[in-house]
Write a protein that holds these residues in place. Structure first.
Motif, PDB file in Angstrom:
ATOM      1  N   SER A  55     -26.584  40.905  74.712  1.00 13.48           N
ATOM      2  CA  SER A  55     -28.370  40.390  74.441  1.00 13.48           C
ATOM      3  C   SER A  55     -27.628  39.077  73.334  1.00 13.48           C
ATOM      4  N   PHE A  56     -27.712  37.735  74.052  1.00 16.36           N
ATOM      5  CA  PHE A  56     -27.983  36.730  73.225  1.00 16.36           C
ATOM      6  C   PHE A  56     -29.432  35.579  73.095  1.00 16.36           C
ATOM      7  N   GLY A  57     -30.430  36.791  73.362  1.00 14.35           N
ATOM      8  CA  GLY A  57     -31.411  35.923  73.143  1.00 14.35           C
ATOM      9  C   GLY A  57     -32.890  36.810  73.226  1.00 14.35           C
ATOM     10  N   ALA A  58     -34.351  36.662  72.417  1.00 14.19           N
ATOM     11  CA  ALA A  58     -34.913  37.665  73.536  1.00 14.19           C
ATOM     12  C   ALA A  58     -35.947  36.979  74.659  1.00 14.19           C
ATOM     13  N   CYS A  59     -35.118  36.222  75.086  1.00 14.53           N
ATOM     14  CA  CYS A  59     -35.748  36.043  76.673  1.00 14.53           C
ATOM     15  C   CYS A  59     -35.290  37.557  77.440  1.00 14.53           C
ATOM     16  N   ASP A  60     -34.283  38.081  76.710  1.00 13.38           N
ATOM     17  CA  ASP A  60     -33.472  39.235  77.096  1.00 13.38           C
ATOM     18  C   ASP A  60     -34.285  40.684  76.150  1.00 13.38           C
ATOM     19  N   LYS A  64     -39.875  36.107  68.777  1.00 16.78           N
ATOM     20  CA  LYS A  64     -40.622  36.180  69.317  1.00 16.78           C
ATOM     21  C   LYS A  64     -40.747  35.278  70.474  1.00 16.78           C
ATOM     22  N   MET A  65     -40.659  35.705  71.800  1.00 14.81           N
ATOM     23  CA  MET A  65     -40.961  34.386  72.926  1.00 14.81           C
ATOM     24  C   MET A  65     -41.436  35.122  74.105  1.00 14.81           C
ATOM     25  N   LEU A  66     -41.920  36.048  74.233  1.00 12.44           N
ATOM     26  CA  LEU A  66     -42.843  36.968  74.776  1.00 12.44           C
ATOM     27  C   LEU A  66     -43.481  37.984  75.376  1.00 12.44           C
ATOM     28  N   ILE A 116     -34.983  25.714  67.193  1.00 14.61           N
ATOM     29  CA  ILE A 116     -34.698  25.741  68.568  1.00 14.61           C
ATOM     30  C   ILE A 116     -33.775  26.336  69.043  1.00 14.61           C
ATOM     31  N   LEU A 117     -34.156  26.237  70.513  1.00 11.93           N
ATOM     32  CA  LEU A 117     -32.676  27.102  71.255  1.00 11.93           C
ATOM     33  C   LEU A 117     -32.657  26.033  72.323  1.00 11.93           C
ATOM     34  N   GLY A 118     -31.131  26.368  72.684  1.00 14.01           N
ATOM     35  CA  GLY A 118     -31.073  26.568  73.685  1.00 14.01           C
ATOM     36  C   GLY A 118     -31.417  25.366  74.850  1.00 14.01           C
ATOM     37  N   CYS A 119     -32.551  26.249  75.414  1.00  8.76           N
ATOM     38  CA  CYS A 119     -33.439  25.963  76.574  1.00  8.76           C
ATOM     39  C   CYS A 119     -35.184  25.723  75.930  1.00  8.76           C
ATOM     40  N   ASP A 120     -34.965  25.183  74.504  1.00 14.17           N
ATOM     41  CA  ASP A 120     -36.267  25.002  73.990  1.00 14.17           C
ATOM     42  C   ASP A 120     -35.759  24.760  72.743  1.00 14.17           C
ATOM     43  N   TYR A 125     -21.943  23.521  69.874  1.00 16.00           N
ATOM     44  CA  TYR A 125     -22.924  22.086  70.643  1.00 16.00           C
ATOM     45  C   TYR A 125     -24.316  22.608  70.895  1.00 16.00           C
ATOM     46  N   PHE A 126     -23.808  23.704  71.421  1.00 16.62           N
ATOM     47  CA  PHE A 126     -25.218  23.763  72.577  1.00 16.62           C
ATOM     48  C   PHE A 126     -26.595  23.831  71.882  1.00 16.62           C
ATOM     49  N   HIS A 127     -27.197  24.134  70.343  1.00 16.51           N
ATOM     50  CA  HIS A 127     -27.969  23.719  70.551  1.00 16.51           C
ATOM     51  C   HIS A 127     -28.129  22.673  69.835  1.00 16.51           C
ATOM     52  N   GLY A 132     -36.754  36.820  80.728  1.00 16.50           N
ATOM     53  CA  GLY A 132     -37.427  35.138  79.682  1.00 16.50           C
ATOM     54  C   GLY A 132     -36.516  34.064  80.649  1.00 16.50           C
ATOM     55  N   GLN A 133     -35.359  34.567  81.516  1.00 13.73           N
ATOM     56  CA  GLN A 133     -34.606  33.691  82.140  1.00 13.73           C
ATOM     57  C   GLN A 133     -35.366  33.975  83.717  1.00 13.73           C
ATOM     58  N   LEU A 134     -36.101  34.827  83.695  1.00 17.63           N
ATOM     59  CA  LEU A 134     -36.451  34.565  85.201  1.00 17.63           C
ATOM     60  C   LEU A 134     -37.661  33.500  85.722  1.00 17.63           C
ATOM     61  N   SER A 170     -30.524  30.991  85.285  1.00 16.33           N
ATOM     62  CA  SER A 170     -31.138  31.509  84.150  1.00 16.33           C
ATOM     63  C   SER A 170     -30.961  31.162  82.761  1.00 16.33           C
ATOM     64  N   CYS A 171     -30.193  31.520  81.858  1.00 11.49           N
ATOM     65  CA  CYS A 171     -29.690  30.634  80.976  1.00 11.49           C
ATOM     66  C   CYS A 171     -28.955  29.490  80.947  1.00 11.49           C
ATOM     67  N   SER A 172     -29.294  28.231  80.451  1.00 11.87           N
ATOM     68  CA  SER A 172     -28.621  26.991  80.566  1.00 11.87           C
ATOM     69  C   SER A 172     -27.254  27.337  80.000  1.00 11.87           C
ATOM     70  N   GLU A 230     -34.464  23.253  80.750  1.00  9.11           N
ATOM     71  CA  GLU A 230     -35.584  23.793  79.060  1.00  9.11           C
ATOM     72  C   GLU A 230     -36.504  24.483  80.034  1.00  9.11           C
ATOM     73  N   ILE A 231     -36.846  25.867  79.222  1.00 11.59           N
ATOM     74  CA  ILE A 231     -37.096  27.151  80.205  1.00 11.59           C
ATOM     75  C   ILE A 231     -38.558  27.330  79.295  1.00 11.59           C
ATOM     76  N   LYS A 232     -40.073  27.434  79.420  1.00  3.92           N
ATOM     77  CA  LYS A 232     -40.812  27.922  78.630  1.00  3.92           C
ATOM     78  C   LYS A 232     -41.365  28.721  78.248  1.00  3.92           C
ATOM     79  N   HIS A 233     -41.479  29.388  77.153  1.00  8.45           N
ATOM     80  CA  HIS A 233     -41.321  30.869  77.641  1.00  8.45           C
ATOM     81  C   HIS A 233     -42.552  31.210  77.181  1.00  8.45           C
ATOM     82  N   ILE A 234     -43.150  30.712  76.022  1.00 12.12           N
ATOM     83  CA  ILE A 234     -43.954  31.811  74.829  1.00 12.12           C
ATOM     84  C   ILE A 234     -45.596  31.810  76.332  1.00 12.12           C
TER      85      ILE A 234
HETATM   86 FE1  SF4 Z   1     -31.324  31.374  74.127  1.00 17.75          FE
HETATM   87 FE2  SF4 Z   1     -32.727  30.681  76.049  1.00 17.75          FE
HETATM   88 FE3  SF4 Z   1     -30.235  31.616  76.510  1.00 17.75          FE
HETATM   89 FE4  SF4 Z   1     -31.803  32.790  76.199  1.00 17.75          FE
HETATM   90  S1  SF4 Z   1     -32.111  31.464  77.736  1.00 17.75           S
HETATM   91  S2  SF4 Z   1     -29.684  33.030  75.551  1.00 17.75           S
HETATM   92  S3  SF4 Z   1     -33.021  32.131  74.021  1.00 17.75           S
HETATM   93  S4  SF4 Z   1     -30.627  29.987  75.432  1.00 17.75           S
END
Ligand code: SF4
Length: 339
Positions: free
Chosen positions: A55-60, A81-83, A160-164, A185-187, A245-247, A291-293, A329-333
């Protein structure tokens, strides 16, 4: 007891919820702590199960797994928290301990960089692991006469997140430059692509600062190389994640429609953990990752076929200009905008 995890405080919080069984979701970097954490709960007579899937984020978030396993409380370590979830979740922070040189090193590094000898307005950004240190980073920079801005987006202040990178929204026009405090470098690249201001990365472990302009150029060369390769592709596998959170099914469907309208064959494939092995044998010329970039960007060299993001497919199909390249970018909130 490991001070990074603050397990005594966690136990107090868990006991106040009086759960029958707890599911523990521990990120990859903390797998060596699994037995220690389980033992702490065992000693208190609180039954637990630990999820070992990466698990690499609260997206999961593992709420559906908790329900499947009959747990009435989930403890998710290391992310915020993101979801929305259908059950009680405790998001438990994991701090990165910093030594006494790391935060003052930010000022030393900034003073060495010629840009900051004339520019003093800095927006600071961190990942959740360093969020606790934001007030101290800000105080140190202010003492050195920098004007510091910490933006508030859809996450915590400055986070920040890589996707937000929504934290930049309100401060973009006020700063001379962005400063990402952290390693990898990702973020930092996510900010560098989203912002029109120069972006610098201060690495607290090496105490060095880097202007990301060169790295951004190198990254773009790699990405446009892959887009060029994928131009000749006749068939695409569009990857749809089953991590909550990546769907992005609507986005995947749009990719399919757009590729087919351009005369390509497009197939929707779904998986939870996206790996080169899982895709091996799927007879297509290129992949689209919805999914996650990080999978398309950090790991692209492990894949035998070009792996593009939806933004890159839009460029390939002429729906977006090359100058308008951005991170995906993924909008999760609230899970409202996950499309
Ligand atoms: Fe992180 Fe966003 Fe990737 Fe989830 S989708 S692992 S929160 S960068």
């Amino acid at each position: 007891m490991d001070s990074k995890l603050h397990l005594d405080e966690l136990l107090t919080e868990v006991k106040s919820r009086n759960p029958k069984m707890v599911l523990l979701q521990i990120p990859e970097g903390l797998k060596t702590n699994v037995v220690e954490v389980e033992d702490v709960f065992r000693a208190e007579g609180i039954p637990t199960i630990t999820v070992l899937d990466p698990s690499f984020g609260a997206c999961d978030i593992a709420d559906h797994k908790a329900q499947l396993l009959g747990c009435d409380l989930l403890v998710h370590f290391g992310h915020s928290k993101m979801l929305h979830t259908g059950m009680p979740v405790i998001y438990w922070p994991v701090e990165f301990p910093l030594d006494e040189k790391m935060i003052p090193g930010t000022v030393t590094a900034l003073k060495k960089e010629s840009f900051f000898q004339t520019h003093k307005k800095v927006g600071i950004y961190v990942t959740i692991q360093f969020h606790l240190h934001v007030p101290e980073i800000k105080a140190q920079l202010e003492k050195a006469e920098f004007e510091v801005f910490v933006g508030m987006g859809d996450l915590k202040d400055g986070q920040i997140l890589g996707c937000d990178v929504s934290a930049r929204r309100d401060i973009e026009d006020k700063v001379d430059a962005n400063l990402y405090f952290g390693d990898g470098y990702f973020h930092a690249l996510a900010i560098a692509f989203a912002s029109k201001k120069p972006t610098y990365q201060y690495n607290p472990f090496t105490l060095e600062i880097e202007d990301l302009a060169k790295y951004k150029e190198k990254y773009l060369r790699q990405r446009f190389g892959l887009i060029a390769q994928a131009k000749d592709a006749h068939s695409f596998a569009i990857i749809l994640s089953t991590k909550k959170g990546q769907l992005r099914k609507a986005l995947a469907m749009r990719m399919k429609t757009d590729l087919e309208a351009a005369g390509k064959r497009a197939y929707l494939v779904s998986m939870e953990h996206i790996t080169p092995n899982a895709l091996m044998g799927v007879d297509v010329d290129a992949y689209v990752n919805t999914s996650c970039s990080r999978i398309a960007t950090d790991d692209f060299e492990s894949y035998k076929k070009p792996m593009l993001t939806p933004v890159e497919i839009d460029i390939l199909l002429g729906k977006r200009s090359a100058e308008d390249y951005v991170f995906d970018e993924i909008k999760h909130i609230g899970n409202k905008n996950v499309q």
